[in-house]
Design a protein around this motif. Structure first.
Motif, PDB file in Angstrom:
ATOM      1  N   LEU A   1      -8.996 -11.183   7.961  1.00  0.00           N
ATOM      2  CA  LEU A   1      -7.757 -10.566   7.495  1.00  0.00           C
ATOM      3  C   LEU A   1      -6.950 -10.077   8.694  1.00  0.00           C
ATOM      4  CD1 LEU A   1      -8.787  -8.485   4.346  1.00  0.00           C
ATOM      5  CD2 LEU A   1      -6.949 -10.170   4.456  1.00  0.00           C
ATOM      6  N   ASN A   2      -6.056 -10.919   9.171  1.00  0.00           N
ATOM      7  CA  ASN A   2      -5.198 -10.512  10.285  1.00  0.00           C
ATOM      8  C   ASN A   2      -3.863  -9.954   9.812  1.00  0.00           C
ATOM      9  OD1 ASN A   2      -6.968 -11.252  12.408  1.00  0.00           O
ATOM     10  ND2 ASN A   2      -6.437 -13.407  12.086  1.00  0.00           N
ATOM     11  N   ASP A   3      -3.615 -10.053   8.507  1.00  0.00           N
ATOM     12  CA  ASP A   3      -2.314  -9.637   7.972  1.00  0.00           C
ATOM     13  C   ASP A   3      -2.474  -8.695   6.789  1.00  0.00           C
ATOM     14  OD1 ASP A   3      -3.431 -11.532   6.373  1.00  0.00           O
ATOM     15  OD2 ASP A   3      -1.741 -12.922   6.417  1.00  0.00           O
ATOM     16  N   ILE A   4      -3.317  -7.680   6.948  1.00  0.00           N
ATOM     17  CA  ILE A   4      -3.571  -6.754   5.843  1.00  0.00           C
ATOM     18  C   ILE A   4      -2.296  -6.044   5.403  1.00  0.00           C
ATOM     19  CG2 ILE A   4      -4.229  -4.875   7.417  1.00  0.00           C
ATOM     20  CD1 ILE A   4      -5.584  -5.588   3.875  1.00  0.00           C
ATOM     21  N   GLU A   5      -1.357  -5.838   6.331  1.00  0.00           N
ATOM     22  CA  GLU A   5      -0.117  -5.147   5.969  1.00  0.00           C
ATOM     23  C   GLU A   5       0.688  -5.954   4.940  1.00  0.00           C
ATOM     24  OE1 GLU A   5       0.505  -7.842   9.312  1.00  0.00           O
ATOM     25  OE2 GLU A   5      -0.853  -6.131   9.038  1.00  0.00           O
ATOM     26  N   LYS A   6       0.564  -7.293   4.982  1.00  0.00           N
ATOM     27  CA  LYS A   6       1.282  -8.132   4.005  1.00  0.00           C
ATOM     28  C   LYS A   6       0.683  -7.958   2.604  1.00  0.00           C
ATOM     29  CE  LYS A   6       2.751 -11.672   7.307  1.00  0.00           C
ATOM     30  NZ  LYS A   6       2.661 -13.110   7.691  1.00  0.00           N
ATOM     31  N   TYR A   7      -0.658  -7.874   2.551  1.00  0.00           N
ATOM     32  CA  TYR A   7      -1.311  -7.618   1.262  1.00  0.00           C
ATOM     33  C   TYR A   7      -0.936  -6.242   0.746  1.00  0.00           C
ATOM     34  CZ  TYR A   7      -4.223 -11.784   1.678  1.00  0.00           C
ATOM     35  OH  TYR A   7      -4.653 -13.080   1.765  1.00  0.00           O
ATOM     36  N   ARG A   8      -0.896  -5.284   1.661  1.00  0.00           N
ATOM     37  CA  ARG A   8      -0.553  -3.920   1.285  1.00  0.00           C
ATOM     38  C   ARG A   8       0.887  -3.856   0.728  1.00  0.00           C
ATOM     39  NH1 ARG A   8      -3.154   0.846   0.144  1.00  0.00           N
ATOM     40  NH2 ARG A   8      -1.568   2.427   0.044  1.00  0.00           N
ATOM     41  N   GLU A   9       1.777  -4.499   1.419  1.00  0.00           N
ATOM     42  CA  GLU A   9       3.182  -4.477   0.984  1.00  0.00           C
ATOM     43  C   GLU A   9       3.335  -5.112  -0.399  1.00  0.00           C
ATOM     44  OE1 GLU A   9       5.293  -6.481   4.049  1.00  0.00           O
ATOM     45  OE2 GLU A   9       4.954  -4.886   5.551  1.00  0.00           O
ATOM     46  N   GLN A  10       2.655  -6.223  -0.617  1.00  0.00           N
ATOM     47  CA  GLN A  10       2.743  -6.890  -1.908  1.00  0.00           C
ATOM     48  C   GLN A  10       2.134  -6.039  -3.023  1.00  0.00           C
ATOM     49  OE1 GLN A  10       4.394  -9.481  -2.633  1.00  0.00           O
ATOM     50  NE2 GLN A  10       3.665  -9.976  -4.704  1.00  0.00           N
ATOM     51  N   TYR A  11       1.001  -5.409  -2.718  1.00  0.00           N
ATOM     52  CA  TYR A  11       0.341  -4.533  -3.692  1.00  0.00           C
ATOM     53  C   TYR A  11       1.245  -3.352  -4.062  1.00  0.00           C
ATOM     54  CZ  TYR A  11      -2.811  -0.830  -5.293  1.00  0.00           C
ATOM     55  OH  TYR A  11      -3.377   0.201  -5.998  1.00  0.00           O
ATOM     56  N   GLU A  12       1.940  -2.807  -3.088  1.00  0.00           N
ATOM     57  CA  GLU A  12       2.783  -1.640  -3.328  1.00  0.00           C
ATOM     58  C   GLU A  12       4.042  -1.965  -4.134  1.00  0.00           C
ATOM     59  OE1 GLU A  12       3.502   0.185   0.439  1.00  0.00           O
ATOM     60  OE2 GLU A  12       1.453   0.967   0.626  1.00  0.00           O
ATOM     61  N   LYS A  13       4.319  -3.252  -4.315  1.00  0.00           N
ATOM     62  CA  LYS A  13       5.442  -3.640  -5.170  1.00  0.00           C
ATOM     63  C   LYS A  13       5.074  -3.662  -6.648  1.00  0.00           C
ATOM     64  CE  LYS A  13       7.570  -6.610  -1.638  1.00  0.00           C
ATOM     65  NZ  LYS A  13       7.895  -8.024  -1.269  1.00  0.00           N
ATOM     66  N   SER A  14       3.782  -3.551  -6.954  1.00  0.00           N
ATOM     67  CA  SER A  14       3.339  -3.642  -8.346  1.00  0.00           C
ATOM     68  C   SER A  14       3.822  -2.442  -9.149  1.00  0.00           C
ATOM     69  CB  SER A  14       1.813  -3.732  -8.409  1.00  0.00           C
ATOM     70  OG  SER A  14       1.220  -2.521  -7.963  1.00  0.00           O
ATOM     71  N   SER A  15       4.029  -2.660 -10.432  1.00  0.00           N
ATOM     72  CA  SER A  15       4.537  -1.583 -11.299  1.00  0.00           C
ATOM     73  C   SER A  15       3.550  -0.432 -11.395  1.00  0.00           C
ATOM     74  CB  SER A  15       4.832  -2.138 -12.697  1.00  0.00           C
ATOM     75  OG  SER A  15       3.665  -2.712 -13.265  1.00  0.00           O
ATOM     76  N   ILE A  16       2.255  -0.739 -11.390  1.00  0.00           N
ATOM     77  CA  ILE A  16       1.256   0.326 -11.510  1.00  0.00           C
ATOM     78  C   ILE A  16       1.272   1.220 -10.272  1.00  0.00           C
ATOM     79  CG2 ILE A  16      -0.634  -1.113 -10.602  1.00  0.00           C
ATOM     80  CD1 ILE A  16      -2.494   0.343 -12.546  1.00  0.00           C
ATOM     81  N   TYR A  17       1.412   0.615  -9.080  1.00  0.00           N
ATOM     82  CA  TYR A  17       1.477   1.412  -7.852  1.00  0.00           C
ATOM     83  C   TYR A  17       2.746   2.251  -7.827  1.00  0.00           C
ATOM     84  CZ  TYR A  17       1.412   2.662  -2.907  1.00  0.00           C
ATOM     85  OH  TYR A  17       1.409   3.364  -1.729  1.00  0.00           O
ATOM     86  N   GLN A  18       3.858   1.650  -8.216  1.00  0.00           N
ATOM     87  CA  GLN A  18       5.138   2.362  -8.222  1.00  0.00           C
ATOM     88  C   GLN A  18       5.102   3.555  -9.179  1.00  0.00           C
ATOM     89  OE1 GLN A  18       7.795   1.777  -6.322  1.00  0.00           O
ATOM     90  NE2 GLN A  18       7.079  -0.097  -5.336  1.00  0.00           N
ATOM     91  N   SER A  19       4.472   3.373 -10.338  1.00  0.00           N
ATOM     92  CA  SER A  19       4.413   4.463 -11.320  1.00  0.00           C
ATOM     93  C   SER A  19       3.542   5.609 -10.816  1.00  0.00           C
ATOM     94  CB  SER A  19       3.883   3.947 -12.660  1.00  0.00           C
ATOM     95  OG  SER A  19       2.547   3.505 -12.540  1.00  0.00           O
ATOM     96  N   ILE A  20       2.464   5.271 -10.062  1.00  0.00           N
ATOM     97  CA  ILE A  20       1.599   6.321  -9.506  1.00  0.00           C
ATOM     98  C   ILE A  20       2.346   7.133  -8.455  1.00  0.00           C
ATOM     99  CG2 ILE A  20      -0.459   6.747  -8.091  1.00  0.00           C
ATOM    100  CD1 ILE A  20      -1.760   4.344  -9.536  1.00  0.00           C
ATOM    101  N   ARG A  21       3.113   6.456  -7.609  1.00  0.00           N
ATOM    102  CA  ARG A  21       3.875   7.179  -6.578  1.00  0.00           C
ATOM    103  C   ARG A  21       4.990   8.023  -7.208  1.00  0.00           C
ATOM    104  NH1 ARG A  21       0.216   7.823  -3.057  1.00  0.00           N
ATOM    105  NH2 ARG A  21      -0.552   5.902  -2.102  1.00  0.00           N
ATOM    106  N   LYS A  22       5.535   7.544  -8.292  1.00  0.00           N
ATOM    107  CA  LYS A  22       6.543   8.327  -9.013  1.00  0.00           C
ATOM    108  C   LYS A  22       5.902   9.576  -9.608  1.00  0.00           C
ATOM    109  CE  LYS A  22       9.928   8.066 -12.767  1.00  0.00           C
ATOM    110  NZ  LYS A  22      10.510   7.215 -13.842  1.00  0.00           N
ATOM    111  N   TYR A  23       4.712   9.399 -10.177  1.00  0.00           N
ATOM    112  CA  TYR A  23       3.988  10.541 -10.753  1.00  0.00           C
ATOM    113  C   TYR A  23       3.617  11.548  -9.659  1.00  0.00           C
ATOM    114  CZ  TYR A  23       0.085  13.224 -12.658  1.00  0.00           C
ATOM    115  OH  TYR A  23      -0.749  14.246 -13.036  1.00  0.00           O
ATOM    116  N   GLU A  24       3.283  11.046  -8.463  1.00  0.00           N
ATOM    117  CA  GLU A  24       2.877  11.911  -7.351  1.00  0.00           C
ATOM    118  C   GLU A  24       3.951  12.942  -7.023  1.00  0.00           C
ATOM    119  OE1 GLU A  24       1.044  11.366  -2.847  1.00  0.00           O
ATOM    120  OE2 GLU A  24       2.312   9.791  -3.711  1.00  0.00           O
ATOM    121  N   LYS A  25       5.203  12.572  -7.176  1.00  0.00           N
ATOM    122  CA  LYS A  25       6.313  13.467  -6.837  1.00  0.00           C
ATOM    123  C   LYS A  25       6.494  14.578  -7.859  1.00  0.00           C
ATOM    124  CE  LYS A  25       8.783   9.735  -4.475  1.00  0.00           C
ATOM    125  NZ  LYS A  25       9.972   8.844  -4.504  1.00  0.00           N
ATOM    126  N   GLU A  26       5.935  14.412  -9.042  1.00  0.00           N
ATOM    127  CA  GLU A  26       6.122  15.408 -10.103  1.00  0.00           C
ATOM    128  C   GLU A  26       4.805  15.703 -10.831  1.00  0.00           C
ATOM    129  OE1 GLU A  26       7.871  12.239 -13.312  1.00  0.00           O
ATOM    130  OE2 GLU A  26       9.274  13.028 -11.828  1.00  0.00           O
TER     131      GLU A  26
END
Length: 583
Positions: free
Chosen positions: A186-211
């Motif tokens: 895995l020489n490009d873990i940041e690409k996997y990370r970026e793609q994962y962070e675009k998912s709706s489940i990840y986005q909803s968790i970060r939204k919840y984190e703020k409130e």
């Protein structure tokens, strides 16, 4: 380690091996011995002879005590060379064969008196008694505790694996002109990370984190809490190797583990591989679907995610239409796990770690410098938990691993470990999840059937009572025989859909039945009959009543997580335990 590679084929100077290859210079050789055309044992003994002589020269530099320890490593390397075309057997027996009248004593004499003089190798062999003397000293060498003994075991398996891989790659290149360009890192873990962070489940968790709120009123809020709590706990212990993730069924452990594994890979750039390991193929299939949802749109990322089990082809689905496929390269990649991200089973992993067959060790070296997520640890026998946690500690230490151990019913393995380092518990507030009203009150548990003499007819009567309320009902049996007998009993029942799943069903059949259940409209009854294959790796969200043949607590806890999985407070689930098949 390089010396093992250099010496492993030097025994091919054996005239009988050359004669077997058809070398014209040795076709008239009249040499006869019990070694025959074997080149590996000749290489092993020549290695011993050369490096034991060197060791006497090194004594001034390394010191007497270190010299004795190096004797063990030299014999281990020799043993690996001797076995590089066969399975591992017993190192102890190999060493003892150098004692008086042992097979290796006779082999040394044949090498010295017959093979070397008849070959074209100019080499002066030491006296046999030097090797015999060092072999007898091995039993008297003391090691500090169990960790050092495990280190020796891991060392010899690692070198054996590296030698096998090198030998196979070189042979394939020479014979078939197939070159292995990389071993899958895995020489490009940041690409996997970026793609994962675009998912709706990840986005909803970060939204919840703020409130974030103190009052958790929905299951997704609880899942977000687990995600965030474990992430914060991991940040405090990035230098540690073993982590426990214990949380109830249905709280999003798989998604949480995906986030944690990416965090570990980003933090330590020496970590280059990712393994997700599950007890059942059904769990592998479920998590393959999760990976496809996250990364399927990015061909260059998804191409590096591979499932390794008995049910998957060497070809990924999107490769089947491609031309010019090199099947030898595909086979090498599978045998040696040349994949950056691998999804597989406990059976595969533990065969790699402990199997004695040559094929078992092919990919052992690929585990080094990796993150391993071990799911459903409770499925191992209780009697070997001490050995499991002790070995995992040692593998993590000497192979530079980060291991996340997951379970809904995880035992406190810290108390069982024989190693100094203790694993990190990622869920500090245990009661926050296990005593949460959302989970405690999602189902009512009924034990009244345990007080009665159980029969299939009685079970059918109880099941029909729930079906008449237009519920989705799951009944789990321990044996396939009982499940099929109950299925036959339901043959005349036509009012609602009735289906059965056992371990004999194909992946396609199981998916078809579960999709049918998933798409069954509210207000329509549905009965699913199953064996224990349903306990893990099957994503069922709309079961409202469950019946289970009682067994071990871990299994019963897993089953309870299948009923009212979404924590619908308006329609509490009903769980009934009965006793039919004795376990």
């Amino acid at each position: 380690m390089r010396s093992v590679i250099l010496f492993h084929d030097i025994g091919k100077v054996n005239p009988l091996f050359q004669k077997k290859l058809g070398n014209p210079e040795f076709q008239n050789s009249s040499l006869e011995n019990r070694i025959g055309s074997n080149h590996a044992i000749v290489s092993a003994i020549l290695y011993l002879d050369y490096y034991l002589k060197k060791l006497d020269e090194w004594e001034v530099t390394v010191g007497r005590q270190q010299k004795y320890r190096l004797i063990v490593f030299i014999f281990l390397n020799s043993y690996i060379i001797a076995r590089h075309h066969t399975d591992l057997t017993s190192f102890k027996e190999y060493v003892e064969a150098f004692y008086q009248d042992g097979d290796n004593v006779n082999r040394m004499e044949e090498i010295k008196q017959g093979i070397l003089p008849a070959s074209q190798l100019k080499y002066s062999f030491l006296e046999n008694r030097r090797i015999v003397k060092r072999a007898k000293q091995i039993d008297r060498i003391k090691w500090k505790g169990i960790e050092e003994y495990l280190m020796l075991d891991i060392y010899h398996r690692l070198i054996y694996s590296l030698l096998l891989a090198s030998d196979y790659y070189a042979t394939t290149e020479q014979v078939s002109n197939v070159y292995v360009e990389g071993t899958g890192v895995l020489n490009d873990i940041e690409k996997y990370r970026e793609q994962y962070e675009k998912s709706s489940i990840y986005q909803s968790i970060r939204k919840y984190e703020k409130e974030r709120k103190d009052n958790i009123t929905e299951l997704n809020m609880l899942r977000s809490e687990l995600f965030l709590d474990t992430e914060e706990e991991l940040k405090k212990h990035m230098d540690r190797r073993l982590f426990y993730l214990e949380a109830p069924t249905g709280t999003g452990k798989s998604n949480t583990a995906l986030n944690l594994s990416f965090r570990l890979l980003e933090h330590d750039t020496t970590l280059k591989k990712l393994f997700y390991i599950y007890p059942f193929n059904t769990l592998v299939e479920q998590n393959e679907q999760i990976m496809e949802r996250h990364f399927g749109d990015k061909k260059e990322l998804y191409a590096h995610i591979h499932v390794v089990n008995s049910q998957h082809s060497l070809l990924k689905k999107k490769m089947e239409e491609e031309k010019d496929i090199c099947y030898e390269k595909l086979l090498l990649d599978r045998q040696f796990l040349n994949y950056p991200i691998t999804l597989s089973t406990h059976v595969t992993l533990f065969d790699i770690l402990f199997g004695e067959q040559k094929e078992s060790a092919f990919s052992f070296h690929q585990l080094a410098n990796s993150v391993i997520v071990l799911d459903e640890i409770q499925s191992y026998r209780n009697s070997i938990w001490t050995e499991i946690i002790t070995f995992l500690n040692a593998f993590a230490k000497y192979l530079n691993l980060r291991i996340i151990i997951m379970s809904a019913t995880l035992p406190e393995l810290n108390w069982l470990s024989l190693c100094e380092e203790t694993p990190v518990t990622l869920v500090e507030e245990h009661d926050k999840y296990y005593q949460n009203p959302l989970l405690l009150k999602r189902s009512r548990i009924h034990y009244d059937l345990l007080a009665k003499k159980c029969s299939l007819e009685l079970l059918l009567e109880k099941v029909l009572q729930e079906l008449k309320k237009k519920k989705k009902v799951l009944i789990e049996f321990i044996t396939k025989k009982s499940a099929e007998a109950f299925w036959n009993l339901c043959e005349d029942y036509q009012e609602e859909s009735v289906r059965i799943i056992t371990g004999d069903d194909t992946v396609a059949d199981r998916k078809r039945i579960l999709d049918e259940l998933k798409n069954s409209p509210d207000g329509e009854g549905f009965l699913l009959i199953a064996t224990q294959v349903i306990e893990a790796g099957v994503d069922i969200r709309n079961i409202q009543a469950g019946f289970k043949d009682i067994s071990i607590l871990d299994s019963d806890e897993q089953f309870m997580g299948r009923v009212n999985r979404s924590c619908n407070r308006e329609r509490i689930g009903e769980v009934y335990f009965f006793s039919l098949d004795v376990t």
